[in-house]
Design a protein around this motif. Structure first.
Motif, PDB file in Angstrom:
ATOM      1  N   PRO A  87     -54.212  60.686   7.362  1.00  0.00           N
ATOM      2  CA  PRO A  87     -55.042  60.534   8.445  1.00  0.00           C
ATOM      3  C   PRO A  87     -56.716  60.334   7.996  1.00  0.00           C
ATOM      4  N   VAL A  96     -60.769  60.523   9.072  1.00  0.00           N
ATOM      5  CA  VAL A  96     -61.949  60.935   9.851  1.00  0.00           C
ATOM      6  C   VAL A  96     -62.801  59.830   9.924  1.00  0.00           C
ATOM      7  N   VAL A 150     -60.491  60.000  14.846  1.00  0.00           N
ATOM      8  CA  VAL A 150     -59.427  60.035  14.103  1.00  0.00           C
ATOM      9  C   VAL A 150     -58.263  59.121  13.992  1.00  0.00           C
ATOM     10  N   TRP A 187     -55.371  56.660  11.482  1.00  0.00           N
ATOM     11  CA  TRP A 187     -54.417  56.989  10.154  1.00  0.00           C
ATOM     12  C   TRP A 187     -54.649  55.308   9.422  1.00  0.00           C
ATOM     13  N   VAL A 210     -66.512  55.857   1.521  1.00  0.00           N
ATOM     14  CA  VAL A 210     -64.998  56.296   1.795  1.00  0.00           C
ATOM     15  C   VAL A 210     -65.073  57.760   1.045  1.00  0.00           C
ATOM     16  N   LEU A 211     -64.730  58.859   1.593  1.00  0.00           N
ATOM     17  CA  LEU A 211     -64.520  59.955   0.852  1.00  0.00           C
ATOM     18  C   LEU A 211     -62.764  60.457   0.832  1.00  0.00           C
ATOM     19  N   VAL A 212     -62.451  61.299  -0.363  1.00  0.00           N
ATOM     20  CA  VAL A 212     -61.212  61.435   0.059  1.00  0.00           C
ATOM     21  C   VAL A 212     -61.137  62.982  -0.394  1.00  0.00           C
ATOM     22  N   ASP A 213     -60.163  63.625  -0.083  1.00  0.00           N
ATOM     23  CA  ASP A 213     -60.133  65.538  -0.114  1.00  0.00           C
ATOM     24  C   ASP A 213     -59.666  65.733  -1.469  1.00  0.00           C
ATOM     25  N   CYS A 214     -59.628  66.907  -1.749  1.00  0.00           N
ATOM     26  CA  CYS A 214     -59.004  67.617  -3.057  1.00  0.00           C
ATOM     27  C   CYS A 214     -57.550  67.242  -2.975  1.00  0.00           C
ATOM     28  N   ASP A 215     -56.721  67.351  -2.188  1.00  0.00           N
ATOM     29  CA  ASP A 215     -55.387  66.585  -2.383  1.00  0.00           C
ATOM     30  C   ASP A 215     -54.978  65.147  -2.020  1.00  0.00           C
ATOM     31  N   ALA A 216     -56.006  64.586  -2.016  1.00  0.00           N
ATOM     32  CA  ALA A 216     -55.992  63.150  -1.794  1.00  0.00           C
ATOM     33  C   ALA A 216     -54.891  62.638  -0.785  1.00  0.00           C
ATOM     34  N   ASP A 217     -54.864  63.520   0.366  1.00  0.00           N
ATOM     35  CA  ASP A 217     -53.896  62.825   1.283  1.00  0.00           C
ATOM     36  C   ASP A 217     -54.799  62.943   2.753  1.00  0.00           C
ATOM     37  N   THR A 218     -56.133  62.899   2.731  1.00  0.00           N
ATOM     38  CA  THR A 218     -56.909  62.745   3.868  1.00  0.00           C
ATOM     39  C   THR A 218     -58.383  61.814   3.411  1.00  0.00           C
ATOM     40  N   LEU A 219     -58.697  61.097   4.171  1.00  0.00           N
ATOM     41  CA  LEU A 219     -59.955  60.273   3.869  1.00  0.00           C
ATOM     42  C   LEU A 219     -60.972  60.567   5.021  1.00  0.00           C
ATOM     43  N   VAL A 220     -62.201  60.470   4.651  1.00  0.00           N
ATOM     44  CA  VAL A 220     -63.253  60.321   5.739  1.00  0.00           C
ATOM     45  C   VAL A 220     -63.991  58.960   5.285  1.00  0.00           C
ATOM     46  N   CYS A 224     -64.007  69.986   1.241  1.00  0.00           N
ATOM     47  CA  CYS A 224     -62.593  69.609   0.467  1.00  0.00           C
ATOM     48  C   CYS A 224     -62.899  67.977   0.121  1.00  0.00           C
ATOM     49  N   PHE A 225     -63.857  67.323   0.793  1.00  0.00           N
ATOM     50  CA  PHE A 225     -64.407  65.943   0.524  1.00  0.00           C
ATOM     51  C   PHE A 225     -65.444  65.743  -0.275  1.00  0.00           C
ATOM     52  N   PHE A 226     -65.175  65.945  -1.443  1.00  0.00           N
ATOM     53  CA  PHE A 226     -66.328  66.141  -2.769  1.00  0.00           C
ATOM     54  C   PHE A 226     -66.194  64.777  -3.370  1.00  0.00           C
ATOM     55  N   ARG A 227     -65.030  63.987  -3.295  1.00  0.00           N
ATOM     56  CA  ARG A 227     -64.958  62.962  -4.018  1.00  0.00           C
ATOM     57  C   ARG A 227     -65.170  61.480  -3.296  1.00  0.00           C
ATOM     58  N   GLU A 228     -65.625  60.471  -3.874  1.00  0.00           N
ATOM     59  CA  GLU A 228     -65.800  59.106  -3.175  1.00  0.00           C
ATOM     60  C   GLU A 228     -65.065  58.142  -3.872  1.00  0.00           C
ATOM     61  N   VAL A 229     -64.461  57.378  -2.912  1.00  0.00           N
ATOM     62  CA  VAL A 229     -63.793  56.126  -3.360  1.00  0.00           C
ATOM     63  C   VAL A 229     -64.741  54.940  -3.566  1.00  0.00           C
TER      64      VAL A 229
END
Lengths: 102, 102
Positions: free
Chosen positions: A10, A12, A24, A26, A67-77, B94-99
């Protein structure tokens, strides 16, 4: 990245500055790669089963800031500057409706 | 609401005021109902296969300000006041990392 069983995560989409959540959608790996390369927002349409570059038809493409990625690396912002409405209804954000608290 | 084949919708949790996206999780109908009733954030854990009330153990429950639903009614935003970190790593978001963009 940790894509799901369909190869998707997903995404955001958030307006830079205001922080407004616009939509939101994919992304698969190719959509993410295209987003990073073109600095505009790419997604995977689950209904049309194709890549889409948001705003490419109207010219109102979302300009990628971060582009941000979450702690589990399974969601992007995708933090973007969105010149036009993000919603197909014409609203700036797809989240224009509120569910009343009980 | 239009829940997916697993009875779920993605939920974006956003800090009121700052607009910071804190986390993304999943809700089923029961989680949404409990969220509206208790005005704290409830989710469905796909890994543990159970309902969870974020922060119930630590006491740092997210206080629900507004629940938004998108145009397709298949995604929610919980606008909250989050007194503690939302991420299990201790980060506020959770989004503390940047791609990096290419």
């Amino acid at each position: 990245m940790s894509f799901d069983a369909h190869g998707l995560v997903p995404v955001v989409v958030q307006q830079e500055g205001s922080g407004e959540v616009l939509m939101v959608a994919w992304a698969n790996r190719e959509a993410l790669d295209l987003t990073l390369k073109t600095r505009t927002s790419w997604f995977w349409s689950r209904s049309r089963k194709e890549l889409w570059n948001k705003g490419a038809t109207s010219g109102n493409m979302q300009q990628m800031r971060r582009v941000l990625v979450d702690c589990d690396a399974d969601t992007l912002v995708y933090v973007v500057d969105s010149p036009g409405p993000a919603c197909h209804t014409g609203h700036r954000s797809c989240f224009f409706r509120e569910v009343p608290l009980a």
